[in-house]
Design a protein around this motif. Structure first.
Motif, PDB file in Angstrom:
ATOM      1  N   GLU A 155    -120.886  83.201  24.877  1.00 21.27           N
ATOM      2  CA  GLU A 155    -119.764  82.430  24.062  1.00 21.27           C
ATOM      3  C   GLU A 155    -118.734  82.575  24.980  1.00 21.27           C
ATOM      4  O   GLU A 155    -117.653  81.631  24.704  1.00 21.27           O
ATOM      5  CB  GLU A 155    -119.699  82.891  22.964  1.00 21.27           C
ATOM      6  CG  GLU A 155    -118.994  84.089  22.680  1.00 21.27           C
ATOM      7  CD  GLU A 155    -120.181  85.585  22.595  1.00 21.27           C
ATOM      8  OE1 GLU A 155    -119.235  86.365  22.700  1.00 21.27           O
ATOM      9  OE2 GLU A 155    -121.111  85.151  23.085  1.00 21.27           O
ATOM     10  N   GLU A 156    -118.560  83.696  25.760  1.00 24.57           N
ATOM     11  CA  GLU A 156    -117.237  83.855  26.693  1.00 24.57           C
ATOM     12  C   GLU A 156    -117.284  82.973  28.076  1.00 24.57           C
ATOM     13  O   GLU A 156    -116.297  82.920  28.594  1.00 24.57           O
ATOM     14  CB  GLU A 156    -117.060  85.281  26.877  1.00 24.57           C
ATOM     15  CG  GLU A 156    -116.834  85.982  25.892  1.00 24.57           C
ATOM     16  CD  GLU A 156    -116.916  87.570  25.999  1.00 24.57           C
ATOM     17  OE1 GLU A 156    -116.047  87.937  26.799  1.00 24.57           O
ATOM     18  OE2 GLU A 156    -117.676  88.129  25.326  1.00 24.57           O
ATOM     19  N   LYS A 157    -118.428  82.699  28.338  1.00 24.54           N
ATOM     20  CA  LYS A 157    -118.676  82.029  29.898  1.00 24.54           C
ATOM     21  C   LYS A 157    -117.822  80.873  30.271  1.00 24.54           C
ATOM     22  O   LYS A 157    -117.134  80.938  31.264  1.00 24.54           O
ATOM     23  CB  LYS A 157    -120.121  81.446  29.964  1.00 24.54           C
ATOM     24  CG  LYS A 157    -120.402  81.123  31.453  1.00 24.54           C
ATOM     25  CD  LYS A 157    -122.034  80.713  31.666  1.00 24.54           C
ATOM     26  CE  LYS A 157    -122.151  80.095  32.815  1.00 24.54           C
ATOM     27  NZ  LYS A 157    -123.898  80.049  33.087  1.00 24.54           N
ATOM     28  N   TRP A 191    -110.052  82.753  25.715  1.00 23.83           N
ATOM     29  CA  TRP A 191    -110.920  83.953  25.713  1.00 23.83           C
ATOM     30  C   TRP A 191    -110.609  85.192  24.764  1.00 23.83           C
ATOM     31  O   TRP A 191    -111.397  85.927  24.057  1.00 23.83           O
ATOM     32  CB  TRP A 191    -111.118  84.330  27.156  1.00 23.83           C
ATOM     33  CG  TRP A 191    -112.040  85.713  27.520  1.00 23.83           C
ATOM     34  CD1 TRP A 191    -113.143  85.781  27.239  1.00 23.83           C
ATOM     35  CD2 TRP A 191    -111.375  86.649  28.422  1.00 23.83           C
ATOM     36  NE1 TRP A 191    -113.584  87.050  27.733  1.00 23.83           N
ATOM     37  CE2 TRP A 191    -112.571  87.581  28.515  1.00 23.83           C
ATOM     38  CE3 TRP A 191    -110.373  87.085  28.891  1.00 23.83           C
ATOM     39  CZ2 TRP A 191    -112.573  88.776  29.114  1.00 23.83           C
ATOM     40  CZ3 TRP A 191    -110.218  88.119  29.700  1.00 23.83           C
ATOM     41  CH2 TRP A 191    -111.408  89.044  29.585  1.00 23.83           C
ATOM     42  N   ILE A 192    -109.321  85.243  24.744  1.00 21.31           N
ATOM     43  CA  ILE A 192    -108.730  86.502  23.975  1.00 21.31           C
ATOM     44  C   ILE A 192    -109.066  86.190  22.585  1.00 21.31           C
ATOM     45  O   ILE A 192    -109.470  87.164  21.634  1.00 21.31           O
ATOM     46  CB  ILE A 192    -107.265  86.768  24.320  1.00 21.31           C
ATOM     47  CG1 ILE A 192    -106.928  87.437  25.792  1.00 21.31           C
ATOM     48  CG2 ILE A 192    -106.811  87.701  22.999  1.00 21.31           C
ATOM     49  CD1 ILE A 192    -107.548  88.616  26.071  1.00 21.31           C
ATOM     50  N   GLY A 193    -109.018  84.892  22.185  1.00 22.55           N
ATOM     51  CA  GLY A 193    -109.327  84.564  20.766  1.00 22.55           C
ATOM     52  C   GLY A 193    -110.871  84.933  20.527  1.00 22.55           C
ATOM     53  O   GLY A 193    -111.194  85.279  19.436  1.00 22.55           O
ATOM     54  N   LEU A 194    -111.825  84.671  21.426  1.00 22.13           N
ATOM     55  CA  LEU A 194    -113.260  85.062  21.365  1.00 22.13           C
ATOM     56  C   LEU A 194    -113.424  86.462  21.216  1.00 22.13           C
ATOM     57  O   LEU A 194    -114.195  86.814  20.348  1.00 22.13           O
ATOM     58  CB  LEU A 194    -113.985  84.437  22.364  1.00 22.13           C
ATOM     59  CG  LEU A 194    -113.853  82.912  22.435  1.00 22.13           C
ATOM     60  CD1 LEU A 194    -114.683  82.550  23.679  1.00 22.13           C
ATOM     61  CD2 LEU A 194    -114.969  82.431  21.332  1.00 22.13           C
ATOM     62  N   LEU A 195    -112.561  87.295  21.888  1.00 24.49           N
ATOM     63  CA  LEU A 195    -112.749  88.619  21.800  1.00 24.49           C
ATOM     64  C   LEU A 195    -112.324  89.101  20.656  1.00 24.49           C
ATOM     65  O   LEU A 195    -112.774  90.037  19.957  1.00 24.49           O
ATOM     66  CB  LEU A 195    -112.041  89.307  23.197  1.00 24.49           C
ATOM     67  CG  LEU A 195    -112.669  89.063  24.371  1.00 24.49           C
ATOM     68  CD1 LEU A 195    -111.886  89.861  25.555  1.00 24.49           C
ATOM     69  CD2 LEU A 195    -114.154  89.565  24.638  1.00 24.49           C
ATOM     70  N   SER A 196    -111.195  88.441  20.104  1.00 24.64           N
ATOM     71  CA  SER A 196    -110.712  89.078  18.736  1.00 24.64           C
ATOM     72  C   SER A 196    -111.583  88.957  17.475  1.00 24.64           C
ATOM     73  O   SER A 196    -111.853  89.573  16.494  1.00 24.64           O
ATOM     74  CB  SER A 196    -109.338  88.260  18.442  1.00 24.64           C
ATOM     75  OG  SER A 196    -108.362  88.542  19.397  1.00 24.64           O
ATOM     76  N   LYS A 197    -112.371  87.629  17.597  1.00 24.34           N
ATOM     77  CA  LYS A 197    -113.412  87.376  16.766  1.00 24.34           C
ATOM     78  C   LYS A 197    -114.440  88.314  16.772  1.00 24.34           C
ATOM     79  O   LYS A 197    -114.990  88.776  15.760  1.00 24.34           O
ATOM     80  CB  LYS A 197    -113.888  86.021  16.837  1.00 24.34           C
ATOM     81  CG  LYS A 197    -112.964  84.705  16.523  1.00 24.34           C
ATOM     82  CD  LYS A 197    -113.427  83.499  16.747  1.00 24.34           C
ATOM     83  CE  LYS A 197    -112.674  82.295  16.552  1.00 24.34           C
ATOM     84  NZ  LYS A 197    -113.205  81.031  16.592  1.00 24.34           N
TER      85      LYS A 197
END
Length: 208
Positions: A170-172, A197-203
């Motif tokens: 999902e980060e790609k 990207w940071i938003g995805l990592l936060s989730k």
């Protein structure tokens, strides 16, 4: 554990009245005195060295550095190692350094043309994943600002290693967009991709 050991080392150095230029105890001695694993001691010493608080001389040992040459870092170390500050402040400050590094690299024709970006891009395209910290580390190193990197390293450690491991599927797209925009000099677009990207990592619970 890591931060506790760093604190204990600093306390130990003060109790023994070690001054600039004095040799500190060996890893083996520190392991025995603090009753922890050698790998933990080694990581704590490595962090103190990155902060410029100790220095290793080949064949001689490890010595205390002149703290007066590192006042800003020493203040930051004291701030973080107190363990009483908000994690959100730490994450905000760390991300500010990361965004500014992205901006600087994207603005510089020399820095954005470094072969490392194409290499990371190909790894991500071919393998679908890259080591998160390797990417951020390369961006910060590319700026050539050693003090900024030292501060980032400390904030990263205190913030719970937010970039640990490899990126997920999902980060790609966000990562590819960030790298491509860095390479093309589109700083605002690169930072936008970074924020996504940071938003995805936060989730996923990696960062605040």
């Amino acid at each position: 554990m890591y931060l506790e050991i760093v604190n204990e080392l600093r306390t130990l150095f003060k109790e023994e009245n070690l001054k600039h230029g004095d040799k500190i105890p060996s890893e083996r001695v520190l392991t025995e005195r603090l009753n922890v694993g050698r790998s933990t001691i080694r990581e704590a010493l490595r962090s103190l060295e990155l902060l410029g608080l100790i220095e290793t001389r080949r064949g001689e040992g490890t010595f205390l550095s002149d703290f007066s040459r590192h006042q800003l870092v020493e203040v930051l170390a004291a701030f973080v190692l107190q363990g009483e500050q908000s994690f959100s402040d730490v994450h905000f400050t760390r991300q500010t350094l990361e965004k500014e590094a992205i901006r600087l690299v994207a603005k510089s024709e020399i820095q954005r043309s470094l072969p490392v970006w194409e290499s990371l891009q190909k790894i991500l395209q071919n393998e679908g994943s890259i080591n998160r910290e390797d990417l951020i580390r390369e961006i910060l190193v590319a700026t050539g600002n050693r003090l900024s990197f030292k501060i980032w390293f400390l904030l990263k450690q205190y913030g719970g290693e937010p970039f640990a491991g490899h990126s997920g599927p999902e980060e790609k797209q966000s990562l590819l967009s960030m790298i491509e925009n860095i390479r093309s000099g589109q700083e605002n677009e690169a930072i936008h991709a970074f924020n996504s990207w940071i938003g995805l990592l936060s989730k996923g619970g990696n960062v605040k």
